[in-house]
Design a protein around this motif. Structure first.
Motif, PDB file in Angstrom:
ATOM      1  N   ASN A  83     -17.401  -6.721  28.638  1.00 32.90           N
ATOM      2  CA  ASN A  83     -17.339  -8.114  29.070  1.00 32.90           C
ATOM      3  C   ASN A  83     -16.544  -8.259  30.365  1.00 32.90           C
ATOM      4  N   LEU A  84     -15.419  -7.574  30.450  1.00 36.77           N
ATOM      5  CA  LEU A  84     -14.578  -7.669  31.648  1.00 36.77           C
ATOM      6  C   LEU A  84     -15.282  -7.085  32.870  1.00 36.77           C
ATOM      7  N   LYS A  85     -16.023  -5.994  32.675  1.00 40.96           N
ATOM      8  CA  LYS A  85     -16.756  -5.397  33.795  1.00 40.96           C
ATOM      9  C   LYS A  85     -17.824  -6.350  34.314  1.00 40.96           C
ATOM     10  N   GLN A  86     -18.465  -7.098  33.418  1.00 44.91           N
ATOM     11  CA  GLN A  86     -19.491  -8.059  33.822  1.00 44.91           C
ATOM     12  C   GLN A  86     -18.904  -9.194  34.655  1.00 44.91           C
ATOM     13  N   ARG A  87     -17.634  -9.460  34.493  1.00 46.35           N
ATOM     14  CA  ARG A  87     -16.998 -10.581  35.190  1.00 46.35           C
ATOM     15  C   ARG A  87     -16.711 -10.296  36.659  1.00 46.35           C
ATOM     16  N   GLY A  88     -16.819  -9.055  37.063  1.00 43.28           N
ATOM     17  CA  GLY A  88     -16.556  -8.731  38.466  1.00 43.28           C
ATOM     18  C   GLY A  88     -15.166  -9.169  38.893  1.00 43.28           C
ATOM     19  N   ALA A  89     -15.083  -9.925  39.970  1.00 43.95           N
ATOM     20  CA  ALA A  89     -13.787 -10.378  40.497  1.00 43.95           C
ATOM     21  C   ALA A  89     -13.209 -11.546  39.700  1.00 43.95           C
ATOM     22  N   ALA A  90     -13.976 -12.082  38.761  1.00 42.61           N
ATOM     23  CA  ALA A  90     -13.525 -13.265  38.007  1.00 42.61           C
ATOM     24  C   ALA A  90     -12.823 -12.888  36.696  1.00 42.61           C
ATOM     25  N   LYS A  91     -12.150 -11.746  36.688  1.00 48.11           N
ATOM     26  CA  LYS A  91     -11.430 -11.339  35.475  1.00 48.11           C
ATOM     27  C   LYS A  91     -10.147 -12.161  35.317  1.00 48.11           C
ATOM     28  N   PRO A  92      -9.726 -12.374  34.072  1.00 49.68           N
ATOM     29  CA  PRO A  92      -8.476 -13.111  33.838  1.00 49.68           C
ATOM     30  C   PRO A  92      -7.296 -12.393  34.500  1.00 49.68           C
ATOM     31  N   ARG A  93      -6.410 -13.148  35.108  1.00 45.42           N
ATOM     32  CA  ARG A  93      -5.289 -12.550  35.839  1.00 45.42           C
ATOM     33  C   ARG A  93      -3.953 -12.682  35.127  1.00 45.42           C
ATOM     34  N   THR A  94      -3.916 -13.412  34.004  1.00 45.30           N
ATOM     35  CA  THR A  94      -2.670 -13.521  33.242  1.00 45.30           C
ATOM     36  C   THR A  94      -2.914 -13.059  31.810  1.00 45.30           C
ATOM     37  N   VAL A  95      -1.844 -12.673  31.140  1.00 44.41           N
ATOM     38  CA  VAL A  95      -1.937 -12.220  29.746  1.00 44.41           C
ATOM     39  C   VAL A  95      -2.481 -13.348  28.875  1.00 44.41           C
ATOM     40  N   SER A 110       2.404  -6.716  33.850  1.00 39.26           N
ATOM     41  CA  SER A 110       3.708  -6.854  34.478  1.00 39.26           C
ATOM     42  C   SER A 110       4.144  -8.302  34.312  1.00 39.26           C
ATOM     43  N   GLY A 111       5.051  -8.536  33.346  1.00 46.13           N
ATOM     44  CA  GLY A 111       5.451  -9.913  33.037  1.00 46.13           C
ATOM     45  C   GLY A 111       4.277 -10.652  32.426  1.00 46.13           C
ATOM     46  N   THR A 112       3.803 -11.674  33.120  1.00 38.22           N
ATOM     47  CA  THR A 112       2.651 -12.442  32.624  1.00 38.22           C
ATOM     48  C   THR A 112       1.361 -12.071  33.353  1.00 38.22           C
ATOM     49  N   LYS A 113       1.456 -11.162  34.346  1.00 43.11           N
ATOM     50  CA  LYS A 113       0.289 -10.812  35.166  1.00 43.11           C
ATOM     51  C   LYS A 113      -0.422  -9.571  34.625  1.00 43.11           C
ATOM     52  N   VAL A 114      -1.731  -9.519  34.889  1.00 41.42           N
ATOM     53  CA  VAL A 114      -2.560  -8.396  34.443  1.00 41.42           C
ATOM     54  C   VAL A 114      -3.279  -7.792  35.647  1.00 41.42           C
ATOM     55  N   ALA A 115      -3.249  -6.459  35.745  1.00 46.40           N
ATOM     56  CA  ALA A 115      -4.045  -5.723  36.743  1.00 46.40           C
ATOM     57  C   ALA A 115      -4.991  -4.815  35.971  1.00 46.40           C
ATOM     58  N   TYR A 116      -6.174  -4.569  36.535  1.00 47.56           N
ATOM     59  CA  TYR A 116      -7.213  -3.818  35.834  1.00 47.56           C
ATOM     60  C   TYR A 116      -7.485  -2.468  36.492  1.00 47.56           C
ATOM     61  N   SER A 117      -7.864  -1.525  35.634  1.00 47.01           N
ATOM     62  CA  SER A 117      -8.343  -0.227  36.077  1.00 47.01           C
ATOM     63  C   SER A 117      -9.469   0.173  35.138  1.00 47.01           C
ATOM     64  N   LEU A 118     -10.602  -0.538  35.251  1.00 50.87           N
ATOM     65  CA  LEU A 118     -11.724  -0.346  34.342  1.00 50.87           C
ATOM     66  C   LEU A 118     -12.618   0.775  34.831  1.00 50.87           C
ATOM     67  N   PRO A 119     -13.262   1.498  33.909  1.00 51.21           N
ATOM     68  CA  PRO A 119     -14.174   2.570  34.331  1.00 51.21           C
ATOM     69  C   PRO A 119     -15.396   1.997  35.035  1.00 51.21           C
ATOM     70  N   GLU A 120     -16.025   2.792  35.871  1.00 52.51           N
ATOM     71  CA  GLU A 120     -17.245   2.348  36.588  1.00 52.51           C
ATOM     72  C   GLU A 120     -18.416   2.221  35.630  1.00 52.51           C
TER      73      GLU A 120
END
Length: 198
Positions: free
Chosen positions: A140-152, A188-198
């Motif tokens: 689901n997250l991969k389908q979202r492209g750049a529109a992934k959630p940015r907070t926990v 990191s705190g309330t922020k989320v960064a992604y490292s999803l597989p291709e």
């Protein structure tokens, strides 16, 4: 529970059965091409069991994208009347993807799946183990492209919605921990960064 509209491009995908959609939160529309004379018996029987939650749209003309335009029109009509709904296009036609991206940019929940069984909501309902649930979330997250959630908080809400709010708080927390453990997210705190597989 939000309504899930399932718009099936029957020229492109002929599902074996639609029995997984026999729940009150699904509304199914099967778009049949002008030159298609038959609908599979199992599909017809499933649609009959859905009663008023299912319908057909027979396309009246031929053309390279005639059916696609009908799907887009009905989706727009439905989005205007039910803006909180989720829209699923069932088609192998990647030509729908720009429409899906545009809808998401307008905050309309939508996705394209190659089969009914590939729909995120169906995969989520059928996933039992934590690893199966994790696979559904990552897809689901991969389908979202750049529109992934940015907070926990938003990510938690997204995952909860994906599973139709059926996850317990501890299950949701465990999924987030599993994502961190596998290096899919960094919190990191309330922020989320992604490292999803291709």
């Amino acid at each position: 529970m939000r309504t899930n509209y399932v718009l099936i491009d029957y020229e492109n995908v002929q599902p074996d059965t639609l029995s997984v959609l026999e729940k009150e939160h699904f509304k199914v529309i099967v778009f049949v091409g002008a030159s298609q004379a038959k609908v599979n018996f199992d599909v017809a029987a499933s649609l009959q069991r859905l009663g008023p939650n299912a319908s057909y749209v027979k396309i009246s003309g031929n053309g390279s994208n005639a059916l696609d335009f009908h799907v887009a029109y009905y989706m727009g009509q439905l989005a205007a009347s039910d803006p909180d709904a989720y829209f699923h296009i069932i088609s192998k036609d990647t030509g729908f993807d720009p429409l899906i991206a545009h809808l998401r940019a307008k905050k309309i929940l939508a996705c394209r799946s190659r089969a009914v069984s590939d729909m995120p909501i169906v995969k989520a309902a059928n996933s039992k183990s934590p690893s199966e649930k994790l696979a559904v979330v990552v897809s689901n997250l991969k389908q979202r492209g750049a529109a992934k959630p940015r907070t926990v908080k938003t990510l938690s809400s997204t995952i909860s919605s994906l599973f139709q709010k059926a996850l317990q708080e501890d299950e949701l927390a465990a999924l987030l921990k599993l994502m961190e453990k596998h290096g899919l997210v960094a919190i990191s705190g309330t922020k989320v960064a992604y490292s999803l597989p291709e």
